[in-house]
Motif scaffolding. Sequence first.
Motif, PDB file in Angstrom:
ATOM      1  N   TYR A  84     -10.120   8.253   9.071  1.00  0.00           N
ATOM      2  CA  TYR A  84      -8.268   8.561   9.007  1.00  0.00           C
ATOM      3  C   TYR A  84      -7.990   9.831   8.396  1.00  0.00           C
ATOM      4  CZ  TYR A  84      -3.275   9.265   8.611  1.00  0.00           C
ATOM      5  OH  TYR A  84      -1.609   9.940   9.293  1.00  0.00           O
ATOM      6  N   PRO A  85      -8.417  10.186   6.843  1.00  0.00           N
ATOM      7  CA  PRO A  85      -9.142  11.522   6.792  1.00  0.00           C
ATOM      8  C   PRO A  85      -9.320  12.520   7.836  1.00  0.00           C
ATOM      9  CG  PRO A  85      -9.560  10.448   4.843  1.00  0.00           C
ATOM     10  CD  PRO A  85      -9.819   9.216   6.546  1.00  0.00           C
ATOM     11  N   ASP A  86      -9.984  12.587   8.770  1.00  0.00           N
ATOM     12  CA  ASP A  86     -10.646  13.183   9.387  1.00  0.00           C
ATOM     13  C   ASP A  86      -9.569  13.598  11.039  1.00  0.00           C
ATOM     14  OD1 ASP A  86     -12.725  11.884   8.670  1.00  0.00           O
ATOM     15  OD2 ASP A  86     -13.978  12.615   9.621  1.00  0.00           O
ATOM     16  N   LEU A  87      -8.885  13.103  11.081  1.00  0.00           N
ATOM     17  CA  LEU A  87      -7.110  13.130  11.987  1.00  0.00           C
ATOM     18  C   LEU A  87      -6.885  14.120  10.246  1.00  0.00           C
ATOM     19  CD1 LEU A  87      -5.766  12.801  14.081  1.00  0.00           C
ATOM     20  CD2 LEU A  87      -5.068   9.960  13.118  1.00  0.00           C
ATOM     21  N   VAL A  88      -6.475  13.951   9.507  1.00  0.00           N
ATOM     22  CA  VAL A  88      -6.028  14.601   9.199  1.00  0.00           C
ATOM     23  C   VAL A  88      -5.892  16.201   9.018  1.00  0.00           C
ATOM     24  CG1 VAL A  88      -4.524  15.201   6.639  1.00  0.00           C
ATOM     25  CG2 VAL A  88      -4.392  12.774   6.996  1.00  0.00           C
ATOM     26  N   MET A 148       1.170  -1.028  -0.175  1.00  0.00           N
ATOM     27  CA  MET A 148       0.289  -0.419  -0.108  1.00  0.00           C
ATOM     28  C   MET A 148       0.669   1.264  -0.119  1.00  0.00           C
ATOM     29  SD  MET A 148      -1.512   0.918   3.157  1.00  0.00           S
ATOM     30  CE  MET A 148      -0.720   2.371   3.702  1.00  0.00           C
ATOM     31  N   THR A 149      -0.022   2.056  -0.090  1.00  0.00           N
ATOM     32  CA  THR A 149       1.250   3.878  -0.223  1.00  0.00           C
ATOM     33  C   THR A 149       0.701   4.351   1.307  1.00  0.00           C
ATOM     34  OG1 THR A 149       0.226   3.677  -2.608  1.00  0.00           O
ATOM     35  CG2 THR A 149       1.138   5.860  -1.328  1.00  0.00           C
ATOM     36  N   ARG A 150       1.923   4.482   1.536  1.00  0.00           N
ATOM     37  CA  ARG A 150       2.128   4.509   3.426  1.00  0.00           C
ATOM     38  C   ARG A 150       2.492   6.493   3.118  1.00  0.00           C
ATOM     39  NH1 ARG A 150       2.353   1.397   7.371  1.00  0.00           N
ATOM     40  NH2 ARG A 150       2.716  -0.689   6.455  1.00  0.00           N
ATOM     41  N   ARG A 151       2.126   7.033   3.863  1.00  0.00           N
ATOM     42  CA  ARG A 151       2.502   8.328   3.780  1.00  0.00           C
ATOM     43  C   ARG A 151       3.835   9.279   4.411  1.00  0.00           C
ATOM     44  NH1 ARG A 151       2.733  12.420   7.547  1.00  0.00           N
ATOM     45  NH2 ARG A 151       2.354  11.243   9.199  1.00  0.00           N
ATOM     46  N   GLY A 204      -9.886   3.985  -1.061  1.00  0.00           N
ATOM     47  CA  GLY A 204      -9.760   2.218  -1.371  1.00  0.00           C
ATOM     48  C   GLY A 204     -10.378   2.010  -0.232  1.00  0.00           C
ATOM     49  N   THR A 205     -10.127   2.273   1.310  1.00  0.00           N
ATOM     50  CA  THR A 205     -10.321   1.454   2.492  1.00  0.00           C
ATOM     51  C   THR A 205     -11.647   1.381   2.453  1.00  0.00           C
ATOM     52  OG1 THR A 205      -9.725   2.852   3.757  1.00  0.00           O
ATOM     53  CG2 THR A 205      -7.306   1.376   3.493  1.00  0.00           C
ATOM     54  N   GLU A 206     -11.950   2.234   2.284  1.00  0.00           N
ATOM     55  CA  GLU A 206     -13.510   2.421   2.353  1.00  0.00           C
ATOM     56  C   GLU A 206     -14.019   1.661   1.767  1.00  0.00           C
ATOM     57  OE1 GLU A 206     -16.505   6.602   3.027  1.00  0.00           O
ATOM     58  OE2 GLU A 206     -14.950   6.290   0.817  1.00  0.00           O
ATOM     59  N   ARG A 207     -13.983   1.569   0.080  1.00  0.00           N
ATOM     60  CA  ARG A 207     -14.658   0.361  -0.612  1.00  0.00           C
ATOM     61  C   ARG A 207     -14.249  -0.809  -0.505  1.00  0.00           C
ATOM     62  NH1 ARG A 207     -12.528   4.456  -4.356  1.00  0.00           N
ATOM     63  NH2 ARG A 207     -10.576   3.048  -4.723  1.00  0.00           N
ATOM     64  N   ARG A 208     -13.198  -0.980   0.514  1.00  0.00           N
ATOM     65  CA  ARG A 208     -12.760  -2.014   0.934  1.00  0.00           C
ATOM     66  C   ARG A 208     -13.528  -2.332   1.773  1.00  0.00           C
ATOM     67  NH1 ARG A 208      -6.996  -3.417   3.647  1.00  0.00           N
ATOM     68  NH2 ARG A 208      -7.984  -1.700   5.324  1.00  0.00           N
ATOM     69  N   THR A 241       0.779   4.992  11.828  1.00  0.00           N
ATOM     70  CA  THR A 241       1.331   3.967  10.872  1.00  0.00           C
ATOM     71  C   THR A 241       0.084   3.156  10.661  1.00  0.00           C
ATOM     72  OG1 THR A 241       3.291   4.639  10.576  1.00  0.00           O
ATOM     73  CG2 THR A 241       3.006   2.520   9.088  1.00  0.00           C
ATOM     74  N   GLU A 242      -0.355   2.220  12.215  1.00  0.00           N
ATOM     75  CA  GLU A 242      -1.179   1.565  11.837  1.00  0.00           C
ATOM     76  C   GLU A 242      -2.546   1.681  11.339  1.00  0.00           C
ATOM     77  OE1 GLU A 242      -3.431  -2.460  12.031  1.00  0.00           O
ATOM     78  OE2 GLU A 242      -0.869  -1.987  11.769  1.00  0.00           O
ATOM     79  N   ALA A 243      -2.694   3.102  11.960  1.00  0.00           N
ATOM     80  CA  ALA A 243      -4.067   3.379  11.288  1.00  0.00           C
ATOM     81  C   ALA A 243      -4.362   3.991  10.400  1.00  0.00           C
ATOM     82  CB  ALA A 243      -4.239   4.585  12.852  1.00  0.00           C
ATOM     83  N   LEU A 244      -3.390   5.122   9.538  1.00  0.00           N
ATOM     84  CA  LEU A 244      -3.157   4.571   7.854  1.00  0.00           C
ATOM     85  C   LEU A 244      -3.482   3.408   7.135  1.00  0.00           C
ATOM     86  CD1 LEU A 244      -3.033   6.985   5.302  1.00  0.00           C
ATOM     87  CD2 LEU A 244      -0.369   6.632   5.936  1.00  0.00           C
ATOM     88  N   GLU A 245      -2.721   2.599   7.422  1.00  0.00           N
ATOM     89  CA  GLU A 245      -3.099   1.080   7.362  1.00  0.00           C
ATOM     90  C   GLU A 245      -4.690   1.015   7.223  1.00  0.00           C
ATOM     91  OE1 GLU A 245      -2.209  -2.101   4.989  1.00  0.00           O
ATOM     92  OE2 GLU A 245      -0.619  -1.055   5.689  1.00  0.00           O
ATOM     93  N   ARG A 246      -5.194   0.842   8.215  1.00  0.00           N
ATOM     94  CA  ARG A 246      -6.716   0.673   8.352  1.00  0.00           C
ATOM     95  C   ARG A 246      -7.771   1.734   7.367  1.00  0.00           C
ATOM     96  NH1 ARG A 246      -7.361  -2.541  14.094  1.00  0.00           N
ATOM     97  NH2 ARG A 246      -5.380  -4.065  13.297  1.00  0.00           N
ATOM     98  N   GLY A 247      -7.598   3.011   7.368  1.00  0.00           N
ATOM     99  CA  GLY A 247      -7.974   3.829   6.467  1.00  0.00           C
ATOM    100  C   GLY A 247      -9.277   4.344   7.573  1.00  0.00           C
TER     101      GLY A 247
END
Length: 787
Positions: free
Chosen positions: A625-629, A1-4, A662-666, A365-371
């Motif tokens: 995660y977008p809300d956290l950003v 996956m693409t990590r920040r 993508g994680t939302e669709r998943r 990192t894990e929070a972003l992985e999960r999304g």
Amino acid sequence: MTRRKSTDTPPEDQAPAPTQEAAPPAPKRPTRKASAKPAPESGQAASPAPTARDRDPNRQREAKKYENPIPSREFILDTLTANGAPLGFGEVAVALQLTTEPDLIALERRLGAMVRDGQLLRNRKDAFCIVNHRDLIAGRVIGHQDGFGFVRPDEGGDDIYLYPKDMKSLFHGDRVVVRVSGRDRRGRLEGSLVETLERNTHTVVGRLYQESGVGFVAPDNKRISHDVIIPSDRLNGATHGQIVVAEITDQPTSRTQPIGRVSQVLGDHMAPGMETDIAIRAHALPVEWPAEVVAEVAGLTPEVPESAKAGRTDLRKLALVTIDGADARDFDDAVYCERKPKGWKLLVSIADVSAYVVPGTALDTEALERGNSVYFPDRVIPMLPEVLSNGLCSLNPDVDRLCMTAELYIDTEGKVTRTRFFQAVMRSKARLTYDQVAAMIVDRDPTLCERFAAVLPHLQDLHGLYQVLHAARVERGAIDFDTTETKFVFNAQGRISAVVPVIRNDAHRLIEECMLAANVAAARHFERKKVPALYRIHDLPSQEKLSDLREFLGQLALKLPGGEKPVAADYAQLLREVQDRPDRALIQTVLLRSMQQAMYSAENVGHFGLAFPAYTHFTSPIRRYPDLVVHRIIKHLLADGTAEDLDYSKSDLQQIGEHCSGTERRADEATRDANDWLKCEFMQDKLGEEFEGTITSVTSFGIFVQLDTVHVDGLVHITALDNDYYHFDPIGHRLQGERSGNIYRLGDRLRIQVAAVNLDDRKIDFVLAPTDAPAAGTRPAGRRRKG
């Protein structure tokens, strides 16, 4: 996956080396250094020319993130663009004036990450070239069970069709670069595979079959069309018919199927709860917390330390309350409202997750992985560990909690006149449910009004504000589709006993309007400050879908206003016009299907459905995660930060948006799989029973019907309509009999009989009930139409 990128070590893209499938081999480093410039003549003052680092407009951001930064991704792309031709690694290093060993190592890793992320390609001469978004497009693969697929571009836009010959070497979810090769007869973009950037599927869950001495796993995820070959020495004790987890050891190629080994046997039959276990594994949802995350949260206590409250606005005396469903698992938003001479003051306080989840940590990192968190009927897979999601970041009543607050002043016309964001500490005065609030503010329930007397005046003010905001929403032209959500009721044995609709009341809508107002305020704040941000966008319907929609409406003597580019108000106007028509549900469904899917993006194109020019997600950082950003960007602005020294570049935000979309669709696909299995289990003992229902979808192979009382969908296959030959009309969403003229159309009412239930395939088959099926050559029942 693409990590920040900011989670990587020295300069940015120092993530673990990608696999062979994820990126090409590392480039050769230059064997020569940049040529030295002539020394100044005697007597002249030396004025060193600016280096590439000095010319990089993002140098402040890079210096803030790394000790010894190299030029940013954006500057590298600009350099390659200015050159006008592909450059080898050594040529890139010379152009960027990088000569030291640490700089060259950092450049090597950054270029490798840019290849992995689809920003660059490496050609056969080992030179780097920019992915041209007109001809070469990077995106994620969406598989189809029939063997073909699509690529959803990272930059947005129409999906690109991939033929089965290209899909043979790909799994659903892989990231690729494709070349646009043309358009098909329907006008859809077609593509051919250029490069596989990243492999997404490493395990597959499904049923094991053994035929003629060969073992293979048929994936449970229907988007994966490959069977996984299991050699006889890799069965790990599994036997024919068992549900297993297969680890992929050899990815598919254009000539070979994927090969794997059985890593876990789940069982022979579907026990209660197994449908969720299978969905989790089928969609590769992260479940276990890495040891580094466990270590980072080990020191957290249930109470907020006093030191963390320092410097924050104290809201603990205000009557802030949470309003959620009765079965809510976390509480991340609280509201407060009071009447003012010119309108209302609204506070929307959101759990300050950013105070605990810091960029660069294993937790981040894990929070972003999960999304995002994933909500199944029987459990939740949280984005954050429980000590945060149900503890420090949950706004439980009568405990101090850190929060980020949006303060909005709203006039009597529903217009926001003033906005302020600030960090605060709060203490929720009550945990209320939607039903309780509706009972108090609508039904005036005396018992509840007495019990919550301390907060009741503010709830009444909140209801008054809601009525104004709702009127402004109608005036704005936002689309309000009348849809029905359902939930499952389980018995003591964990089996599903009922599927019931979720009834929305004024309390649901009240909270929705408050959250919308806060989200819009955050988006407008970013626009005013001219800072890069992550938006929730909903693009205009595509021209192809609009054309089909107009043709369908024309058959009903209806017209969608707005010309070539209709706005949300045009959709809303049409919905009002057909409100009293018997085919209103049909028209609403077709309107809904003409629209695009919402997603996250650093490019703000507005939110079509809500009719907002700018919209973001601010209100749920516990589970998104977008809300956290968004919270981190707001904090940056509160500290007088600027766009130049923001930790996130626009490309960083775009990558996060693509990943989280993508994680939302998943998550949606995983929960839909589990829900479909539960519905099949629920219908198993109802074979032969008759039900009333509505046609919810019409395809070339039959009609899908949703039952009224149990809210379950099933298929009446076209072969079950055995009184005639039927032809599919995709524009009119109908099947029409060749001889009889019988028409089955979206929205029609039918009486059906349950014919078969297949748990493995999650399919329910219906046939027309004997009382509803016309005999051959007779006029159809009144619920169907004569052509």
